[in-house]
Design a protein around this motif. Structure first.
Motif, PDB file in Angstrom:
ATOM      1  N   LEU A 181      40.299  63.313  -3.096  1.00 14.20           N
ATOM      2  CA  LEU A 181      39.813  62.277  -4.006  1.00 14.20           C
ATOM      3  C   LEU A 181      39.231  61.091  -3.242  1.00 14.20           C
ATOM      4  O   LEU A 181      38.232  60.505  -3.671  1.00 14.20           O
ATOM      5  CB  LEU A 181      40.941  61.836  -4.938  1.00 14.20           C
ATOM      6  N   LEU A 204      35.766  62.126  -2.174  1.00 15.00           N
ATOM      7  CA  LEU A 204      34.853  62.042  -3.318  1.00 15.00           C
ATOM      8  C   LEU A 204      34.458  60.595  -3.588  1.00 15.00           C
ATOM      9  O   LEU A 204      33.291  60.303  -3.842  1.00 15.00           O
ATOM     10  CB  LEU A 204      35.508  62.640  -4.567  1.00 15.00           C
ATOM     11  N   ALA A 207      34.189  64.021 -10.100  1.00 15.33           N
ATOM     12  CA  ALA A 207      35.370  63.372  -9.534  1.00 15.33           C
ATOM     13  C   ALA A 207      36.424  63.107 -10.604  1.00 15.33           C
ATOM     14  O   ALA A 207      37.624  63.247 -10.354  1.00 15.33           O
ATOM     15  CB  ALA A 207      34.962  62.062  -8.856  1.00 15.33           C
ATOM     16  N   GLU A 258      38.163  66.337 -11.230  1.00 20.85           N
ATOM     17  CA  GLU A 258      39.050  66.640 -10.106  1.00 20.85           C
ATOM     18  C   GLU A 258      40.314  65.778 -10.179  1.00 20.85           C
ATOM     19  O   GLU A 258      41.419  66.264  -9.950  1.00 20.85           O
ATOM     20  CB  GLU A 258      38.308  66.398  -8.795  1.00 20.85           C
ATOM     21  N   TYR A 293      43.176  57.255  -9.689  1.00 23.86           N
ATOM     22  CA  TYR A 293      41.826  57.670  -9.300  1.00 23.86           C
ATOM     23  C   TYR A 293      40.966  57.916 -10.539  1.00 23.86           C
ATOM     24  O   TYR A 293      39.794  57.544 -10.571  1.00 23.86           O
ATOM     25  CB  TYR A 293      41.853  58.931  -8.435  1.00 23.86           C
ATOM     26  N   PHE A 301      37.450  56.078 -11.264  1.00 25.76           N
ATOM     27  CA  PHE A 301      36.191  56.790 -11.492  1.00 25.76           C
ATOM     28  C   PHE A 301      35.609  56.455 -12.859  1.00 25.76           C
ATOM     29  O   PHE A 301      34.396  56.313 -13.007  1.00 25.76           O
ATOM     30  CB  PHE A 301      36.398  58.301 -11.354  1.00 25.76           C
TER      31      PHE A 301
END
Length: 90
Positions: free
Chosen positions: A15, A18, A41, A44, A53, A57
């Motif tokens: 991550l 990314l 992302a 993911e 995360y 994102f």
């Protein structure tokens, strides 16, 4: 989010990589590519149960959409199309 999955160090590395790749892309000039990678992302992060995360994102996605909209509004008020502005900036 997959509640059964516990994040590992490998998940964090994937991550983070990314995130670095996404930050290297110019969100206005390569908007479609940027949005594509942010969506990938997010998927993911969701798969790896990485709530922080995923939130980051998602924030990046909203910021890119708002900046693109503001950029296009500013250009259209001056009578310039986005493609002309991109050609000038290169």
């Amino acid at each position: 989010m997959n509640k059964a999955h516990i994040m590992t160090g490998e998940d964090r590395r994937v991550l983070s990589n990314l995130l670095e790749k996404i930050e290297a892309i110019h969100s206005i000039r390569d908007h479609a590519k940027y949005i594509y990678f942010v969506h990938q992302a997010m998927e993911e992060a969701k798969k790896r149960n990485a709530v922080s995360y995923y939130g980051r994102f998602k924030t990046m996605l909203m910021a890119a959409r708002l900046s693109k909209r503001a950029f296009e509004t500013r250009l259209s008020s001056r009578g310039i199309t986005t493609s002309v502005a991109m050609a000038i900036s290169l």
